[in-house]
Design a protein around this motif. Structure first.
Motif, PDB file in Angstrom:
ATOM      1  N   UNK A  92      78.070  -3.604  17.978  1.00  0.00           N
ATOM      2  CA  UNK A  92      78.914  -2.711  17.208  1.00  0.00           C
ATOM      3  C   UNK A  92      80.017  -3.459  16.454  1.00  0.00           C
ATOM      4  N   UNK A 118      78.099  -3.270   8.782  1.00  0.00           N
ATOM      5  CA  UNK A 118      78.046  -2.240   9.821  1.00  0.00           C
ATOM      6  C   UNK A 118      77.406  -2.828  11.090  1.00  0.00           C
ATOM      7  N   UNK A 119      77.266  -1.993  12.114  1.00  0.00           N
ATOM      8  CA  UNK A 119      76.669  -2.420  13.390  1.00  0.00           C
ATOM      9  C   UNK A 119      75.430  -3.287  13.173  1.00  0.00           C
ATOM     10  N   UNK A 121      72.109  -4.137  14.852  1.00  0.00           N
ATOM     11  CA  UNK A 121      71.324  -3.441  15.867  1.00  0.00           C
ATOM     12  C   UNK A 121      70.386  -4.374  16.615  1.00  0.00           C
ATOM     13  N   UNK A 137      72.747  -1.614  10.612  1.00  0.00           N
ATOM     14  CA  UNK A 137      72.879  -0.244  10.121  1.00  0.00           C
ATOM     15  C   UNK A 137      73.278  -0.230   8.640  1.00  0.00           C
TER      16      UNK A 137
END
Lengths: 394, 155
Positions: A92, A118-119, A121, A137
Motif C-alpha cells: 500500500x 498507487x498501491x 499489488x 493499482x
C-alpha cells in the motif's frame, strides 16, 4: 454419522480430506486414541472447534525466523528471487523493498519508491534473475533491471484500463503475463535482453475482475483466476501464434484469489473466498482413466476439496516445488500447511493439515515457499509485517 | 441529478446512550458492544438526502452484531428502495467509517439485509472484496464522496 458424538455427519463426508482428524469420528478407530480425556473434550464441539483442538495439541512445526516491519500499511505481496537468496515485497505504501540474506539475518538492501503512483499489488522476478516486474493499482506494470548494479525502472507497460492485480514471467523467459480489474489478461512478448515488450495477446475471457496469473513450471502455459469464480488455462497455438483458452475450471462458489502449480505442472491448487482449497488434476488426451477430452486438449478435473479448515477468505496459496507442501494465507490471520498423505493417489488425492499457526495480527495476504531452501516460507499481512518461517517437519 | 427515492420515510433518531456508573470508572474494561458500533455509523449521511442512515432506517441497532471476544462485527443495512443505485456507496461509507474508527483486530462484514435489494448478492460480494475496497479508496473522486457521507458522523 459418528456413533459417539452423533452430530458430525458433515465431517464424515469430508473424511478423505481430514484423515488426521477422522479417527475421532470413525468408531472403529476410537479405541486408538490413548487419551480418554480428548474424547470427552470433543463431545458437543463444532467441527472447526475440534480441528482447532487437535491442532493445538500438535507439536509446533512452523517457527518464525524473522519479522520485518519496514512497510507502512498493507503488505500485499512478496516473491523470491530464483537464487533463493533475495526477495522483494510490495504494498500500500507504493514501494518495493528488496531483502538480502546476510549471515543469519535478512537485511533490506533497497527501496524502490519512484515506480508507481498507487498501491503496488504484485511483484515477480524473472527466471534469469536480472529483472523485476511490478503491477500496480495505477494501471501500469513497471520493469526494473539490475544491469547497472542497482534496480532501475527502464520500461513501463501501459494498456490495462484500471488496477493491475498480478504479474508473472513465463519459464522460457519469452513472455510476461498481467491481469486487471478490466477483466482482461495480457500476454507480452519479450525481445532479447528484455528491451521491448510487445503485446502478444489480450484475452477477454473472464466475465469479471482477474485476480491472479501464474505460469506452468515447465512450459509456456498460463493459468488465470477471477472474481467470476473460475480458473482459465491458455496456450499459444504454434501455427498462428494466437493465444487461446484451452480449459475453464469451474467448481469454486466465489472469487478464486490464488492458484499454484505443483512441480510437474499436472496439478493445480486453488484457494477461494468460498473458504476452500481445491486440487485439480490434468488429464491428457488419451488418458488411461478414459476421461474424455472433447477439444483434443487436456482437461482439468477437481479431484479434492479441502473444506472446513479455513474460517475466512483464503488470499494466497503456494505449492512447494521441493517438498510438495502446500501453504495457505487466510483472512483469519492464520497460515496453514498441508501435506499429501502416504496413501494418496493420483485420482483421489488426500491432503492432511500438518500445522496451523496464528501468523499475523491481521489478514495474511501472501505466502511463498523458497525455490531453493526446503521449508523456508515468506508471509505478508495487512498488519504491515513480512515474516520468514521455517517448517521443521520435512 | 434526479432523486431515485423522492419521498423517503423518516424515522425518529434514538436517544443518546445513557452512561452507567461502572462506565465512568476508569478501571473497568468496557468491551466494544453493538450500541457503540451503531453510534459510530448512525450519523453517516445518505448520499441523496440531507438525512442520516439512522433516520432513514437504513441502519438499525438491532442489525448490528458485535462479537468482541472473536473480534467480529456484522452490519446489515437496508436500502430504502430495492433498486437503489447508491447501495454500494452506502455500504462502502459504513465500511470505511468502521475501518477508520475500530481497532484493526476486528473483521468487519457489511451486507445488505436479506431480501431488500435486487442485486443483493453482487453488492455483498463487492463489499466483501478487500482488494476492491482498497483500490476504490485510492480513487480521489470516490473518496471525496465517501468522506462527505461520513463527515457529519465524525462530529
Amino acid at each position: 454419522m459418528c456413533k459417539l458424538c452423533m452430530q458430525h455427519a458433515a465431517c464424515l463426508e469430508n473424511r478423505k480430506c481430514m484423515r488426521k482428524t477422522s479417527c475421532i469420528f470413525n468408531e472403529t478407530l476410537h479405541a486408538q486414541i490413548e487419551e480418554p480425556t480428548l474424547i470427552i473434550l470433543i463431545i458437543n464441539k463444532s467441527c472447526s472447534e475440534i480441528i482447532n483442538l487437535i491442532v493445538s495439541r500438535m507439536p509446533q512445526q512452523l517457527d518464525v525466523i524473522q519479522k520485518l516491519s519496514a512497510h507502512r500499511g498493507k503488505v500485499w505481496s512478496v516473491n523470491w528471487h530464483p537464487s533463493g537468496k533475495v526477495f522483494a515485497s510490495c504494498g500500500e505504501d507504493k514501494t518495493i523493498r528488496i531483502y538480502n540474506q546476510e549471515k543469519d539475518a535478512w537485511v533490506m538492501q533497497a527501496v524502490l519508491s519512484d515506480g508507481h503512483t498507487r498501491t503496488i499489488r504484485d511483484i515477480a522476478f524473472s527466471n534469469c534473475g536480472m529483472f523485476l516486474a511490478s503491477a500496480s493499482f495505477d494501471a501500469t506494470v513497471s520493469i526494473w533491471d539490475k544491469k547497472a548494479g542497482t534496480y532501475e525502472c527502464n520500461s513501463t507497460l501501459e494498456g490495462h484500463e484500471n488496477e493491475v492485480k498480478s504479474v508473472a514471467w513465463s519459464v522460457s523467459g519469452q513472455f510476461l503475463a498481467t491481469c486487471s480489474r478490466d477483466k482482461s489478461v495480457w500476454i507480452w512478448d519479450i525481445t532479447a535482453n528484455c528491451e521491448e515488450f510487445d503485446c502478444a495477446a489480450v484475452l477477454n475471457l473472464h466475465t469479471q475482475d482477474v485476480k491472479k496469473v501464474v505460469w506452468h513450471p515447465l512450459e509456456d502455459i498460463l493459468a488465470s483466476s477471477s472474481y467470476d469464480n473460475t480458473i482459465k488455462i491458455y496456450k499459444e497455438d504454434p501455427s498462428d501464434n494466437d493465444w487461446t483458452c484451452t480449459a475453464t475450471l469451474t467448481s469454486h462458489s466465489s472469487t478464486v484469489w490464488g492458484i499454484t502449480f505443483d512441480k510437474t505442472g499436472k496439478r493445480i491448487a486453488s484457494c477461494s473466498d468460498d473458504c476452500t482449497v481445491k486440487i485439480w488434476q490434468q488429464y491428457e488426451v488419451g488418458n488411461a482413466e478414459g476421461i474424455s477430452t472433447p477439444d483434443n486438449e487436456p482437461v482439468w478435473k477437481c479431484v479434492c476439496t479441502l473444506s472446513g479448515f479455513h474460517d475466512r477468505s483464503i488470499y494466497d496459496i503456494s505449492w512447494c516445488k521441493l517438498t510438495g507442501l502446500i501453504a495457505t494465507a487466510c483472512g483469519d490471520d492464520h497460515i496453514r500447511i498441508f501435506k499429501e498423505a502416504d496413501n494418496s493417489t493420483k485420482n483421489e488425492p488426500i491432503f492432511d493439515l500438518e500445522t496451523k499457526i496464528l501468523a499475523h495480527k491481521q489478514d495474511v495476504n501472501a505466502v511463498k515457499w523458497n525455490p531453493v531452501i526446503p521449508g523456508l516460507l515468506l508471509s505478508t499481512s495487512d498488519d504491515g509485517d513480512i515474516k520468514i518461517w521455517k517448517f521443521n517437519n520435512l | 441529478m434526479e432523486l431515485e427515492n423522492i419521498n423517503p420515510n423518516i424515522f425518529k433518531k434514538s436517544d443518546e446512550r445513557p452512561v452507567s456508573e461502572s462506565e465512568k470508572n476508569e478501571n473497568t474494561v468496557d468491551p466494544i458492544d453493538s450500541r457503540e458500533v451503531f453510534d459510530l455509523i448512525r450519523n453517516i449521511n445518505d448520499p441523496e438526502h440531507p438525512l442520516t442512515l439512522e433516520e432513514l432506517h437504513v441502519l438499525e441497532e438491532s442489525r448490528v452484531e458485535v462479537d468482541n471476544e472473536k473480534s467480529f462485527i456484522r452490519i446489515l443495512f437496508t436500502p430504502t428502495i430495492p433498486h437503489c443505485s447508491m447501495a454500494t456507496l452506502i455500504g462502502l461509507s459504513i465500511r470505511v467509517k468502521l475501518l477508520r474508527s475500530l481497532p484493526p483486530r476486528f473483521k468487519i462484514s457489511v451486507q445488505i439485509t436479506p431480501g431488500t435489494h435486487s442485486s443483493e448478492n453482487a453488492i455483498n460480494k463487492q463489499l466483501a472484496d478487500k482488494e476492491r475496497i482498497s483500490a476504490s479508496l485510492e480513487n480521489s473522486t470516490l473518496l471525496e464522496v465517501v468522506n462527505q457521507c461520513i463527515a457529519r458522523s465524525n462530529r
